[in-house]
Write a protein that holds these residues in place. Structure first.
Motif, PDB file in Angstrom:
ATOM      1  N   UNK A  30       0.746  -1.148   0.134  1.00  0.00           N
ATOM      2  CA  UNK A  30      -0.084  -0.133   0.046  1.00  0.00           C
ATOM      3  C   UNK A  30       0.757   1.288  -0.162  1.00  0.00           C
ATOM      4  N   UNK A  31       2.133   1.215   0.774  1.00  0.00           N
ATOM      5  CA  UNK A  31       2.824   2.370   0.816  1.00  0.00           C
ATOM      6  C   UNK A  31       3.713   2.559  -0.558  1.00  0.00           C
ATOM      7  N   UNK A  32       4.108   1.363  -1.230  1.00  0.00           N
ATOM      8  CA  UNK A  32       4.702   1.583  -2.357  1.00  0.00           C
ATOM      9  C   UNK A  32       3.898   1.773  -3.642  1.00  0.00           C
ATOM     10  N   UNK A  33       2.638   1.466  -3.312  1.00  0.00           N
ATOM     11  CA  UNK A  33       1.712   2.030  -4.665  1.00  0.00           C
ATOM     12  C   UNK A  33       1.881   3.198  -5.167  1.00  0.00           C
ATOM     13  N   UNK A  34       1.797   3.431  -6.395  1.00  0.00           N
ATOM     14  CA  UNK A  34       1.830   4.880  -7.181  1.00  0.00           C
ATOM     15  C   UNK A  34       0.726   5.860  -6.329  1.00  0.00           C
ATOM     16  N   UNK A  35       1.400   7.164  -6.519  1.00  0.00           N
ATOM     17  CA  UNK A  35       0.327   8.226  -5.972  1.00  0.00           C
ATOM     18  C   UNK A  35      -1.121   7.986  -6.529  1.00  0.00           C
ATOM     19  N   UNK A  36      -1.199   7.967  -7.825  1.00  0.00           N
ATOM     20  CA  UNK A  36      -2.434   7.983  -8.464  1.00  0.00           C
ATOM     21  C   UNK A  36      -3.254   6.790  -8.050  1.00  0.00           C
ATOM     22  N   UNK A  37      -2.701   5.854  -7.823  1.00  0.00           N
ATOM     23  CA  UNK A  37      -3.517   4.378  -7.011  1.00  0.00           C
ATOM     24  C   UNK A  37      -3.986   4.835  -5.659  1.00  0.00           C
ATOM     25  N   UNK A  38      -3.098   5.342  -4.897  1.00  0.00           N
ATOM     26  CA  UNK A  38      -3.452   5.715  -3.392  1.00  0.00           C
ATOM     27  C   UNK A  38      -4.349   6.669  -3.531  1.00  0.00           C
ATOM     28  N   UNK A  39      -4.313   7.674  -4.380  1.00  0.00           N
ATOM     29  CA  UNK A  39      -5.403   8.682  -4.428  1.00  0.00           C
ATOM     30  C   UNK A  39      -6.834   8.223  -4.782  1.00  0.00           C
ATOM     31  N   UNK A  40      -6.859   7.292  -5.699  1.00  0.00           N
ATOM     32  CA  UNK A  40      -7.999   6.542  -6.368  1.00  0.00           C
ATOM     33  C   UNK A  40      -8.470   5.619  -5.088  1.00  0.00           C
ATOM     34  N   UNK A  41      -7.774   4.884  -4.293  1.00  0.00           N
ATOM     35  CA  UNK A  41      -8.181   4.298  -3.283  1.00  0.00           C
ATOM     36  C   UNK A  41      -8.815   5.140  -2.087  1.00  0.00           C
ATOM     37  N   UNK A  42      -8.196   6.306  -1.862  1.00  0.00           N
ATOM     38  CA  UNK A  42      -8.702   7.221  -0.925  1.00  0.00           C
ATOM     39  C   UNK A  42     -10.151   7.769  -1.224  1.00  0.00           C
ATOM     40  N   UNK A  43     -10.009   8.096  -2.257  1.00  0.00           N
ATOM     41  CA  UNK A  43     -11.390   8.679  -2.832  1.00  0.00           C
ATOM     42  C   UNK A  43     -12.305   7.630  -2.918  1.00  0.00           C
ATOM     43  N   UNK A  44     -12.150   6.614  -3.446  1.00  0.00           N
ATOM     44  CA  UNK A  44     -13.149   5.475  -3.281  1.00  0.00           C
ATOM     45  C   UNK A  44     -13.607   5.146  -1.923  1.00  0.00           C
TER      46      UNK A  44
END
Length: 172
Positions: A30-44
């Motif tokens: 989760x920490x190593x995920x790209x910023x875009x993926x982390x952002x998408x997960x947070x928004x979701x």
């Protein structure tokens, strides 16, 4: 109240260690995920919450009440609700995209877990096959008759044959 699972005395040390390692790995991924993926997960995550529903109920409700002219002293700015509809449509496009990004990441993780499960199952099957052969040899040495199905048990399972048979069965 139930005891936390990691301090449950009935759980083996190996099981606790495995849970800890898998949990650590998930956190690291989760920490190593790209910023875009982390952002998408947070928004979701936020879009799937009751806070999101309450916020939208308040915003859209206020917008509707204002533009129906029900608030004295406030002139409607979107009396036909065209702007509201456009804003809701654009938001839906972005939210569905964020959800799809998160689902794709979850599907990839599920595929990796499935591959790991299959690999572990094949290793366990191979080890059990070898153990069955050893047990048969021990039984012969001590003069105990073996199970007539032992020959079948001693054969390794070919994952390719199993997949081929499943595919053929599903097309019949």
């Amino acid at each position: 109240m139930a005891e936390p699972i990691m301090t449950d005395p009935t759980m083996t040390r190996t099981l606790r260690d495995n849970i800890e390692r898998l949990s650590d790995r998930a956190e690291q991924q989760a920490k190593d995920a790209p910023l875009g993926d982390r952002l998408a997960d947070a928004i979701t995550r936020f879009a799937g919450s009751m806070r999101f529903v309450a916020l939208h109920a308040a915003l859209f409700g206020g917008w509707i009440v204002w533009n129906l002219g029900w608030i004295p002293g406030l002139e409607p700015f979107d009396p036909t609700f065209v702007v509201l509809a456009m804003e809701a449509s654009v938001e839906a496009i972005f939210l569905s995209t964020f959800v799809l990004i998160s689902q794709n990441r979850m599907a990839a993780a599920a595929d990796r877990r499935g591959d790991l499960d299959l690999h572990i199952s094949l290793l366990a099957e191979h080890e059990l096959t070898r153990l069955a052969g050893m047990i048969e040899q021990i039984a012969e040495k001590v003069g105990v008759s073996s199970d007539p199905e032992i020959d079948e048990i001693k054969r390794d399972v070919s994952p390719e044959q199993v997949l081929d048979a499943l595919e053929q069965k599903s097309t019949d």
